[in-house]
Enzyme design. Structure first.
Site, mmCIF file in Angstrom:
data_model
loop_
_atom_site.group_PDB
_atom_site.id
_atom_site.type_symbol
_atom_site.label_atom_id
_atom_site.label_comp_id
_atom_site.label_asym_id
_atom_site.label_seq_id
_atom_site.Cartn_x
_atom_site.Cartn_y
_atom_site.Cartn_z
ATOM 1 N N ARG A 283 0.862 -1.181 0.000
ATOM 2 C CA ARG A 283 0.000 0.000 0.000
ATOM 3 C C ARG A 283 0.897 1.229 0.000
ATOM 4 O O ARG A 283 1.941 1.250 0.631
ATOM 5 C CB ARG A 283 -0.898 0.059 1.243
ATOM 6 C CG ARG A 283 -1.885 -1.078 1.386
ATOM 7 C CD ARG A 283 -2.863 -0.781 2.524
ATOM 8 N NE ARG A 283 -3.539 -1.966 2.980
ATOM 9 C CZ ARG A 283 -4.623 -2.483 2.406
ATOM 10 N NH1 ARG A 283 -5.116 -1.899 1.334
ATOM 11 N NH2 ARG A 283 -5.193 -3.570 2.888
ATOM 12 N N HIS B 240 3.135 -9.593 1.206
ATOM 13 C CA HIS B 240 2.884 -8.638 2.274
ATOM 14 C C HIS B 240 4.184 -8.186 2.941
ATOM 15 O O HIS B 240 4.176 -7.269 3.769
ATOM 16 C CB HIS B 240 1.951 -9.290 3.305
ATOM 17 C CG HIS B 240 1.353 -8.361 4.297
ATOM 18 N ND1 HIS B 240 1.685 -8.382 5.644
ATOM 19 C CD2 HIS B 240 0.447 -7.364 4.167
ATOM 20 C CE1 HIS B 240 0.993 -7.470 6.283
ATOM 21 N NE2 HIS B 240 0.243 -6.824 5.421
ATOM 22 N N ARG C 73 -6.363 -5.200 -0.304
ATOM 23 C CA ARG C 73 -7.801 -4.947 -0.291
ATOM 24 C C ARG C 73 -8.141 -3.461 -0.244
ATOM 25 O O ARG C 73 -7.623 -2.717 0.569
ATOM 26 C CB ARG C 73 -8.448 -5.666 0.899
ATOM 27 C CG ARG C 73 -9.958 -5.463 1.000
ATOM 28 C CD ARG C 73 -10.540 -6.262 2.141
ATOM 29 N NE ARG C 73 -10.527 -7.676 1.852
ATOM 30 C CZ ARG C 73 -10.294 -8.626 2.754
ATOM 31 N NH1 ARG C 73 -10.032 -8.303 3.994
ATOM 32 N NH2 ARG C 73 -10.321 -9.890 2.423
ATOM 33 N N ARG D 151 -3.285 -6.048 19.542
ATOM 34 C CA ARG D 151 -4.161 -4.884 19.431
ATOM 35 C C ARG D 151 -5.606 -5.260 19.117
ATOM 36 O O ARG D 151 -6.538 -4.752 19.703
ATOM 37 C CB ARG D 151 -3.648 -3.954 18.326
ATOM 38 C CG ARG D 151 -4.479 -2.692 18.147
ATOM 39 C CD ARG D 151 -4.232 -2.063 16.800
ATOM 40 N NE ARG D 151 -4.942 -2.738 15.732
ATOM 41 C CZ ARG D 151 -4.471 -2.919 14.510
ATOM 42 N NH1 ARG D 151 -3.267 -2.487 14.197
ATOM 43 N NH2 ARG D 151 -5.189 -3.545 13.596
#
Length: 742
Positions: A406, A466, A436, A595
């Site tokens: 990204r 990734h 996505r 998290r």
């Protein structure tokens, strides 16, 4: 803090490190019964765990430690999070149920059973969002930001609104009467629509109509004001409601209401697709026409109008989520105004690593001298951009390789790669199309890069790449040397100001060779035979983690100190959870900072009594992944094995993605990651939630104290160990002493 410290020290009074606090937490868990290792009850449901996380996000909207506009931001985030959850996760469960898939989740629930539980929990969450909005709306008004109703308009407002409506809103609206000649239209994903029941004046006939509200219009209309301290906003749908007679002349409105739909937005990939770019372009178009997954509507909408909508969207009335006040609360972020900084967090300026400045801004010289780790957003992402820009401008650099998962719309990373290619360097970019909701942007970047001469590859069809890796090859004294960057976060300068991540820069030849093999793997399917230091999924990352856990079990059984610290966004993988359970049973002390989703149950006698789990939700989004093994010395220890990673502990990350796990070996960097970052995370009180065995969470009991330790505040006010350079003379930290948990 009165004095900057380069390392965090535990205090005997730290709540999570005292037996008194453990007793308080244990009393809440009420001694849950032991759970067998083969029982599905040993897992928390993934979807319900995610909803619990989003509930914690919503709770931050009620946290009075935060300024009111920041609390509004948390409310907006919780709404957008929930929408994405429906579009992806709930959509998948609906698809499984529709196709008759009977596969049970790890915790033993069918798709239908999960959907029923989700509906109950999400419904309660939506009701809480409505309640929180009511409270925040009143508090905003007290601070001079009023979201008003039409009845609150003043005398001069209506004349201004008349002109604004006819010039800025009316031309964009398209009223739609629904009858045999005008079929029910397609309503796009996130479509916000007004439904109307009309009575035609000349013949008394009832007509049903729709009025889509275009997303291109601002949700809140700012009304004229003589003072910037008294701001008023009218919701767009309220303004439109004032002019229905002009949109439907000759009709009387006898019933009206708003509704909003979410559609299936997940994308599935055919493994044998010949052209991945064309495949994704077609899928993006198809996504917009996905099945309706969720519908919210105003509670005031008459039942016959709801039935009219249900019939045309093939839904049942009981599937409607009725909302008291506001639909689409993600739009509330439009009320976060730059002109009211006093109602937001105090501005924070990220530090630039002083070690780079010590070398005159020469990244390569600083990295050659010693490994450096940059802790974002507390340290600037600009150092990553500068690393690539320097490579693009340096005549001695011969090759640049880069993964892109990204990035921003105006990406300096992409610009640097284009500059490097145009200057004659060999540039390879791995552009992941399967990121996505960013697929369209990534396709655009891929084509821009190709036009500049960059060798663009898209990785595997069946695997998502990734890993965050940059590799620079530079000629020095007639020899080729490598410089690498391994990151836990995306190459995205905007999110790098919000997400906490780690960037490791190194000139270690072994890390360079491993990076080269990783790139060969994704560009040419050349599976690495022997990686020297890093681990890569789906090849050996899972195995490396399991071996680390097994070694801690062996240390515990041999009577040596045994400890594991894990920091991830999500802990879902059942095999990894079982490994942690076995370690707990062997006596290994385990601290987990997760998290978001956590499917492991901590504190269960006979199963996980040596495991503690906490979640940190605060100003910044915890995103970095860290794994620490005591290696027979306990934690923290200079001899511990410490890793950073791009991978969460989920099946998709360990089995269906290309991810990296990178050892931290330089002593200063090792100390920073283990004794500064991880210790601060474990010590945090102000932003921490402790997980109970039943999957619920409770705030740290010291969180309301003015003196509650905040990891984020600590990182904002203390320089990092590896980046501090010679410019900052900081006292040597005292050794960290972690009080016993007994």
């Amino acid at each position: 803090m009165s004095k900057a410290k380069s390392k965090v020290e535990f205090d005997q009074a730290t709540p999570q490190d005292t037996s008194a606090d453990e007793a308080a937490i244990d009393s809440v868990t009420a001694c849950p019964p032991a759970i067998a290792m083969n029982s599905p009850e040993r897992f928390v449901n993934r979807e319900l765990s995610w909803l619990a996380f989003n509930g914690r996000v919503l709770m931050e909207a009620q946290n009075r430690r935060h300024p009111v506009l920041e609390r509004l931001r948390f409310l907006s985030i919780s709404s957008s999070n929930l929408e994405e959850f429906y579009m992806v996760r709930v959509a998948g469960l609906y698809g499984m149920e529709k196709e008759g898939v009977v596969k049970l989740s790890d915790d033993g629930l069918s798709p239908g059973q999960q959907l029923a539980k989700i509906s109950q929990c999400a419904g309660a969450l939506i009701a809480d969002q409505q309640r929180v909005w009511t409270e925040l709306r009143a508090e905003l008004a007290d601070n001079g930001i009023s979201v008003i109703e039409p009845d609150d308009l003043k005398n001069g407002d209506r004349a201004w609104l008349d002109a604004f409506f006819h010039e800025q809103i009316f031309p964009v609206l398209t009223p739609l009467a629904i009858d045999p000649a005008h079929p029910f239209p397609f309503i796009p994903n996130l479509g916000f629509t007004m439904a109307l029941k009309l009575l035609r004046a000349h013949d008394g006939r009832t007509v049903m109509a729709l009025l889509p509200v275009p997303s291109q219009l601002q949700r809140f209309i700012r009304l004229p004001s003589t003072s910037h301290k008294k701001l008023r906003f009218l919701p767009l749908e309220k303004a439109i409601g004032l002019y229905l007679d002009r949109l439907f002349p000759g009709y009387t409105v006898t019933g009206t209401g708003l509704f909003r739909i979410l559609r299936d937005s997940d994308v599935e990939i055919e493994e044998e697709a010949e052209d991945l770019v064309l495949l994704f372009e077609s899928m993006l178009k198809r996504r917009r026409r996905g099945s309706v997954i969720h519908l919210t509507c105003s509670k005031s909408m008459p039942e016959d109008l709801r039935r009219f909508i249900a019939d045309h969207l093939d839904l049942k009335l009981e599937e409607f989520e009725l909302v008291d006040h506001m639909l689409g609360m993600a739009d509330l972020n439009q009320l976060i105004l730059k002109e009211r900084p006093g109602l937001q967090f105090k501005p924070f300026v990220a530090r630039f690593p002083e070690r780079i400045r010590d070398h005159g801004g020469d990244c390569f010289a600083a990295i050659r001298a010693k490994d450096i780790i940059v802790h974002h957003p507390f340290e600037s992402f600009d150092v990553v951009v500068q690393f690539l820009r320097q490579a693009a401008a340096d005549p001695d650099v011969v090759a640049v390789k880069q993964t892109l998962y990204r990035t921003s719309h105006d990406s300096p990373i992409v610009a640097a790669l284009i500059e490097a290619a145009e200057s004659g360097k060999s540039v390879t970019a791995l552009v992941e199309l399967k990121a996505r909701f960013d697929e369209a942007a990534n396709i655009k970047w891929a084509r821009d890069l190709e036009r500049a001469g960059v060798q663009v590859v898209y990785g595997f069809i069946e695997l998502k790449t990734h890993a965050k890796v940059s590799l620079i090859v530079r000629r020095e004294a007639g020899q080729l040397h490598t410089y690498v960057h391994y990151g836990t976060g995306n190459y995205h300068p905007v999110t790098a100001k919000i997400y906490t991540d780690l960037s490791l820069f190194s000139a270690d030849p072994a890390l360079g060779r491993d990076a080269a093999q990783l790139f060969n793997y994704v560009t040419g399917y050349a599976e690495p035979r022997e990686l020297e230091k890093i681990a890569v999924s789906p090849l050996n990352l899972r195995e490396t983690l399991e071996q680390g856990i097994d070694k801690e079990i062996a240390h515990a059984r041999a009577g040596r100190p045994a400890a594991i610290w894990v920091k991830v966004n999500s802990l879902v993988d059942p095999d990894m959870i079982d490994c942690l359970y076995k370690a707990s049973q062997a006596g290994v002390r385990i601290e987990i900072v997760a998290r978001g989703i956590c499917c492991l149950r901590p504190g269960v006698p006979g199963l996980s009594e040596n495991i503690r789990v906490k979640s940190i939700v605060g100003r910044f989004l915890e995103h970095g992944r860290i794994v620490c093994f005591g290696a027979g010395h306990g934690l923290p220890s200079a001899k511990a094995k410490v890793y950073i990673s791009s991978a969460d502990w989920m099946p998709r990350n360990l089995d269906r993605r290309v991810e990296s796990l990178v050892p931290i070996e330089n002593p200063t960097v090792h100390q920073q990651v283990l004794e500064q970052i991880m210790v601060a995370q474990i010590k945090d009180q102000a932003q921490s939630w402790h997980m109970k065995a039943d999957g619920g969470y409770i705030r740290d009991q010291a969180s309301e104290s003015p003196d509650a330790f905040s990891a984020h505040t600590y990182f904002m006010t203390n320089p990092s160990l590896s980046g501090r350079g010679r410019a900052l003379r900081i006292d040597q930290p005292r050794p960290v002493v972690v009080p016993s948990r007994e």
